[in-house]
Design a protein around this motif. Structure first.
Motif, PDB file in Angstrom:
ATOM      1  N   UNK A 206      36.435  29.328  37.837  1.00  0.00           N
ATOM      2  CA  UNK A 206      36.806  30.555  37.140  1.00  0.00           C
ATOM      3  C   UNK A 206      37.590  30.248  35.869  1.00  0.00           C
ATOM      4  N   UNK A 207      38.397  29.197  35.896  1.00  0.00           N
ATOM      5  CA  UNK A 207      39.144  28.820  34.698  1.00  0.00           C
ATOM      6  C   UNK A 207      38.185  28.440  33.572  1.00  0.00           C
ATOM      7  N   UNK A 208      37.138  27.666  33.902  1.00  0.00           N
ATOM      8  CA  UNK A 208      36.155  27.297  32.892  1.00  0.00           C
ATOM      9  C   UNK A 208      35.421  28.503  32.347  1.00  0.00           C
ATOM     10  N   UNK A 209      35.051  29.430  33.228  1.00  0.00           N
ATOM     11  CA  UNK A 209      34.360  30.637  32.773  1.00  0.00           C
ATOM     12  C   UNK A 209      35.282  31.506  31.914  1.00  0.00           C
ATOM     13  N   UNK A 210      36.556  31.628  32.355  1.00  0.00           N
ATOM     14  CA  UNK A 210      37.497  32.410  31.564  1.00  0.00           C
ATOM     15  C   UNK A 210      37.712  31.816  30.183  1.00  0.00           C
ATOM     16  N   UNK A 211      37.808  30.507  30.121  1.00  0.00           N
ATOM     17  CA  UNK A 211      37.943  29.810  28.838  1.00  0.00           C
ATOM     18  C   UNK A 211      36.722  30.053  27.960  1.00  0.00           C
ATOM     19  N   UNK A 212      35.540  30.079  28.585  1.00  0.00           N
ATOM     20  CA  UNK A 212      34.324  30.292  27.804  1.00  0.00           C
ATOM     21  C   UNK A 212      34.313  31.671  27.143  1.00  0.00           C
ATOM     22  N   UNK A 213      34.893  32.681  27.828  1.00  0.00           N
ATOM     23  CA  UNK A 213      34.914  34.016  27.233  1.00  0.00           C
ATOM     24  C   UNK A 213      35.802  34.055  25.993  1.00  0.00           C
ATOM     25  N   UNK A 214      36.857  33.246  25.979  1.00  0.00           N
ATOM     26  CA  UNK A 214      37.750  33.210  24.828  1.00  0.00           C
ATOM     27  C   UNK A 214      37.129  32.477  23.642  1.00  0.00           C
ATOM     28  N   UNK A 215      36.144  31.606  23.931  1.00  0.00           N
ATOM     29  CA  UNK A 215      35.482  30.864  22.863  1.00  0.00           C
ATOM     30  C   UNK A 215      34.249  31.586  22.335  1.00  0.00           C
ATOM     31  N   UNK A 216      34.059  32.827  22.777  1.00  0.00           N
ATOM     32  CA  UNK A 216      32.953  33.613  22.242  1.00  0.00           C
ATOM     33  C   UNK A 216      31.815  33.848  23.198  1.00  0.00           C
ATOM     34  N   UNK A 217      31.858  33.216  24.375  1.00  0.00           N
ATOM     35  CA  UNK A 217      30.787  33.398  25.348  1.00  0.00           C
ATOM     36  C   UNK A 217      31.174  34.506  26.330  1.00  0.00           C
ATOM     37  N   UNK A 218      31.260  35.716  25.818  1.00  0.00           N
ATOM     38  CA  UNK A 218      31.639  36.821  26.671  1.00  0.00           C
ATOM     39  C   UNK A 218      32.384  37.936  25.960  1.00  0.00           C
ATOM     40  N   UNK A 219      32.629  37.799  24.686  1.00  0.00           N
ATOM     41  CA  UNK A 219      33.206  38.868  23.872  1.00  0.00           C
ATOM     42  C   UNK A 219      34.541  39.373  24.401  1.00  0.00           C
ATOM     43  N   UNK A 220      35.425  38.488  24.763  1.00  0.00           N
ATOM     44  CA  UNK A 220      36.742  38.959  25.171  1.00  0.00           C
ATOM     45  C   UNK A 220      37.811  37.952  24.766  1.00  0.00           C
ATOM     46  N   UNK A 221      38.783  38.403  24.031  1.00  0.00           N
ATOM     47  CA  UNK A 221      39.970  37.609  23.732  1.00  0.00           C
ATOM     48  C   UNK A 221      41.156  38.573  23.862  1.00  0.00           C
ATOM     49  N   UNK A 222      41.586  38.802  25.102  1.00  0.00           N
ATOM     50  CA  UNK A 222      42.516  39.893  25.368  1.00  0.00           C
ATOM     51  C   UNK A 222      43.979  39.503  25.203  1.00  0.00           C
ATOM     52  N   UNK A 223      44.836  40.459  25.505  1.00  0.00           N
ATOM     53  CA  UNK A 223      46.282  40.258  25.593  1.00  0.00           C
ATOM     54  C   UNK A 223      46.679  40.318  27.069  1.00  0.00           C
ATOM     55  N   UNK A 224      47.681  39.532  27.426  1.00  0.00           N
ATOM     56  CA  UNK A 224      48.218  39.636  28.783  1.00  0.00           C
ATOM     57  C   UNK A 224      49.129  40.853  28.827  1.00  0.00           C
ATOM     58  N   UNK A 225      48.627  41.908  29.440  1.00  0.00           N
ATOM     59  CA  UNK A 225      49.460  43.097  29.575  1.00  0.00           C
ATOM     60  C   UNK A 225      50.658  42.814  30.454  1.00  0.00           C
ATOM     61  N   UNK A 226      50.387  42.182  31.601  1.00  0.00           N
ATOM     62  CA  UNK A 226      51.486  41.868  32.510  1.00  0.00           C
ATOM     63  C   UNK A 226      51.020  40.877  33.568  1.00  0.00           C
ATOM     64  N   UNK A 227      51.894  39.946  33.887  1.00  0.00           N
ATOM     65  CA  UNK A 227      51.752  39.091  35.061  1.00  0.00           C
ATOM     66  C   UNK A 227      52.998  39.292  35.896  1.00  0.00           C
ATOM     67  N   UNK A 228      52.797  39.587  37.161  1.00  0.00           N
ATOM     68  CA  UNK A 228      53.951  39.741  38.048  1.00  0.00           C
ATOM     69  C   UNK A 228      53.694  38.995  39.355  1.00  0.00           C
ATOM     70  N   UNK A 229      54.730  38.316  39.825  1.00  0.00           N
ATOM     71  CA  UNK A 229      54.674  37.548  41.069  1.00  0.00           C
ATOM     72  C   UNK A 229      55.827  38.006  41.956  1.00  0.00           C
ATOM     73  N   UNK A 230      55.528  38.232  43.209  1.00  0.00           N
ATOM     74  CA  UNK A 230      56.579  38.640  44.119  1.00  0.00           C
ATOM     75  C   UNK A 230      56.016  39.057  45.454  1.00  0.00           C
ATOM     76  N   UNK A 231      56.876  39.617  46.285  1.00  0.00           N
ATOM     77  CA  UNK A 231      56.490  40.012  47.628  1.00  0.00           C
ATOM     78  C   UNK A 231      56.191  41.506  47.677  1.00  0.00           C
ATOM     79  N   UNK A 232      55.139  41.828  48.424  1.00  0.00           N
ATOM     80  CA  UNK A 232      54.767  43.230  48.631  1.00  0.00           C
ATOM     81  C   UNK A 232      54.665  43.488  50.130  1.00  0.00           C
ATOM     82  N   UNK A 233      54.951  44.702  50.513  1.00  0.00           N
ATOM     83  CA  UNK A 233      54.863  45.081  51.916  1.00  0.00           C
ATOM     84  C   UNK A 233      53.413  45.358  52.300  1.00  0.00           C
ATOM     85  N   UNK A 234      53.065  44.959  53.509  1.00  0.00           N
ATOM     86  CA  UNK A 234      51.744  45.241  54.065  1.00  0.00           C
ATOM     87  C   UNK A 234      51.913  46.308  55.134  1.00  0.00           C
ATOM     88  N   UNK A 235      51.172  47.408  54.978  1.00  0.00           N
ATOM     89  CA  UNK A 235      51.300  48.536  55.889  1.00  0.00           C
ATOM     90  C   UNK A 235      49.979  48.781  56.619  1.00  0.00           C
TER      91      UNK A 235
END
Length: 379
Positions: A206-235
């Protein structure tokens, strides 16, 4: 079915004994404990849980030790174990907006509600080997951490959503998601099924495919809106109680990408989304997943599919490292009968080639005349 040659069973048993010996290593060195692996190789354990589709740090640590650090083998072990487990219930969708945040960053807003929280990250290290790693590698004093210190924080995407600057997240579409572990992958696949496949897909692929989209093979060079890491409750909803009951917490990484504009006659121009969510601390995987998710949504936005990352069947059929491992590594198992059949065919073809050459016909086709000087005659 493969049939072992005579004496194969004893050889396999000896191979297993040798594997166990190599796995233990030098007896003068203390053996690794599961606590050491889960605590000090936590990111490896997180990957095994994410791509093995089973959240259990102790089991994942056990698989890492059993596989001698081969993470794909460890993922295979976890997947196999997972198939033996009964399923008691399906949990409610987790609410990442109520996450007890350990790390939260945004590349789109500097000052955002709840603030930026760097957390444990390699982003600002110098990528130089530290001599202290030759010892125990401990800092002077343990760092106390409180996963809930930052408290819940609003999503960055909600800020854009309040101004109608980004498409909706589809949370209220009312469609029951398909379970990839119970239903075979079929094409075309709905987005929820694609996200499940990507969540347990191979990080490197997936990293290789994601990199390919940034190099023009997929028309996407986005912005990171948000990355969040933490604990969530499972209900889990229990009919006896009539309300959801918290059965535990899991650590997850969520990434939302802000991608290029889209508009139509019925809709105003707005940003589009790419989404990634995985077990543990795996932001590189979550980012790659969100890049590929957006690339696979080409049909939704009337975009031409021209790149590998936009090809749904190519991506989903090949991103699973357990399937890929099985198909590639089976080549080293006995194929004696198949090979002997092809060997016999090749010898027959060579004899026919020699026969045609000696009787004056072309080696390229039976009965074709050969011209002077040994060259084929053009028709």
């Amino acid at each position: 079915m493969y049939v072992a040659v005579k004496g194969g069973e004893a050889a396999i048993a000896n191979a297993h004994r040798l594997l166990a010996d190599r796995r233990r290593g030098d007896r003068s060195v203390p053996a690794l404990t599961l606590e050491q692996i889960a605590g000090q190789l936590a990111l490896a354990v997180d990957r095994v849980m994410a791509e093995g589709s089973l959240y259990d740090p102790e089991l994942a640590a056990m698989a890492v030790r059993q596989s001698r650090g081969d993470l794909i083998e460890a993922i295979f072990l976890i997947r196999a174990y997972r198939t033996t487990l009964p399923r008691f219930a399906a949990s409610s969708p987790i609410d990442t907006g109520r996450m007890l945040i350990e790390r939260r960053i945004s590349a789109t807003y500097k000052d955002l509600p709840g603030g930026q929280l760097l957390g444990p990250t390699f982003d600002y290290t110098h990528r130089l080997i530290e001599p202290d790693m030759a010892g125990d590698g401990l800092v002077a004093e343990p760092v106390r951490r409180d996963p809930g210190e930052a408290g819940p924080a609003p999503r960055v995407m909600d800020i854009l959503g309040d101004e109608a600057l980004i498409e909706g997240d589809g949370a209220d579409d009312g469609v029951e998601p398909t379970d990839l572990t119970r239903s075979p992958l079929a094409f075309p696949a709905p987005r929820d099924l694609r996200l499940q496949a990507l969540a347990r897909g191979d990080e490197g692929f997936l990293l290789g495919l994601g990199y390919s989209t940034q190099r023009g093979f997929g028309r996407t060079h986005p912005f990171v809106g948000e990355i969040r890491i933490g604990e969530v409750e499972v209900e889990v909803d229990l009919p006896e109680f009539g309300f959801p009951v918290v059965i535990g917490r899991v650590r997850v990484t969520e990434c939302q990408m802000v991608s290029q504009f889209f508009g139509s006659k019925s809709q105003p121009p707005q940003f589009t989304r790419g989404y990634g969510l995985v077990f543990g601390q795996m932001e590189r995987k979550a980012m790659a997943m969100s890049l590929v998710d957006r690339a696979l949504r080409a049909d939704e936005f009337d975009e031409e599919r021209r790149a590998p990352a936009q090809d749904e069947e190519f991506v989903l059929a090949h991103c699973d490292n357990v399937q890929a491992t099985g198909f590639v590594e089976h080549l080293k198992l006995p194929h004696y009968v198949d090979f002997q059949a092809e060997l016999g065919l090749l010898r027959t073809m060579q004899r026919e080639h020699v026969a045609r050459s000696t009787d004056g016909t072309s080696p390229c086709g039976a009965g074709q005349p050969v011209g002077e000087g040994g060259e084929d005659v053009d028709e």
